[in-house]
Enzyme design. Sequence first.
Site: not given
Length: 532
Positions: A112, A115, A147, A281
């Site tokens: 996911g 940051r 992040g 990803d």
Amino acid sequence: MYLKKYFLTFVFMKLNLKNTFSKELPADPITENTRRQVPQACFSYVIPKKTAKPMLLHVASSMAQALGISEQEALSKDFLEIFSGNTILPNAKPYAMCYGGHQFGNWAGQLGDGRAINLGEIEHANKRWAVQLKGAGETPYSRTADGLAVLRSSIREYLCSEAMYYLGVPTTRALSLMLTGDKVLRDVLYNGNAAYEKGAVVTRVAPSFIRFGNFEIFSSRNDANTLKKLTDYTIKYFYPHLGEPSKEAYVAFFKEVADKSLEMVLHWQRVGFVHGVMNTDNMSILGLTIDYGPYGWLEGYDLGWTPNTTDRQNKRYRYGNQPQVVQWNLYQLANALYPLIGEADGLEEILHNFSATYDSKEQKMLASKIGVFTNKKGDAKLLHSLQELLQAIETDMTIFYRELAAFNTVAPLKGLEVVKEAFYSLEEFTEELKEKWNLWFTAYAERLEKETLPANERIEKMQKINPKYVLRNYMAQLAIDASDKGDYSILNELFIMLMKPYDEQPEFSKWYAKRPEWARNKVGCSMLSCSS
């Protein structure tokens, strides 16, 4: 656009903000910003972290204009506040995407936007752009990280996003680069010597930031319902010509993603770009280069080179293996889409054809780099021989191909003299190697004589294919070192130069040079870590 001060205050009420992704896809029902697994949701709502003292360093003017933001507006206090994350656009509901991914060939589960925080979508001139802040604070997907991002990696992402765009490589874009005024702790070499660095935020822009991993996460969880919603949404907005949802549309969707991904990596190979971390990803569903981490350009031509220190041992993401990795990643996307289709034949045919299609297009691309634009018997041998010679002695890829345009067919034995600036050490040339090069140049001259283009037109076409200027790692590092001291002149100079990478630009000739010896093993100038 080099920025030093603000000229006016402007409220960005005129921006045509859309939120199709967050309105049409399922949201995480939990609103607390805590690290956790997020099932059956495509995103989580997140508010960017307030920055202590934001400072605007640079804005990409053409990207701002594409969003409907004028130069004056980009110099405003409101621009600073919005694109540092301190102020939320009216009607915006920022969010972070949920996705998974295969990292270095292994399934990593939920990843996911750890940051990156999406501000929404801006529609202008009949185009829709997703806008996100990278380095704007933690999200439910940050895992053990904070992040945030540092100036070092943010400069590299900002410059490279735009450099790739002007090179003609499919890519996400960058809008702005900001200092946050915060300090961020990073261990650059992963050796236990963490230190504080300047925090920064890059505003990234693309039609969409959906990745292969967005589909993989739902397939891995046997969540066919959310998988279908995401796929239907993606086709609706980015492949609408495929029509209504159906098995045939899903197969056609996969075919187009495969085609776009092939074109993307073909461009990488053309300009000598190595992504460094081609996890699923980091694969865009639109065939865009995404996530500029430990990337690099070939300095010495080496099919086995990778810029990523994490990949040093296995070299999975080395330059010469990038097309194969794209195909492997497509296999994972095919597996993710399979539950919607229920049969493998169509997907397998597309995957099977990928290698042959790529090989054919690669030969055409490599031939065009040496000024050969028609297909003749023997071309494959000529190209293969060149690849071997380029690796026989340390040779700068960019300079070699650029200088090759000046080759004169009537004097093939002077070929080495034409391209001598591309070689790192002329003293290493043995008589045997010189003879091999002379034989190649003789064969090359004979091949060029079979082309119908006049020499001046051939040279012009070669110069539009082979860039003169690319963002070498040592150049980015010089901009980073100067910027860290408050001097942004190199950052601005490189940005301006990289907007016209195929032009001669004699005022920037100092950047048309091989990697200096001091940069060979310097941190940030050869291999890099993922620390950012």
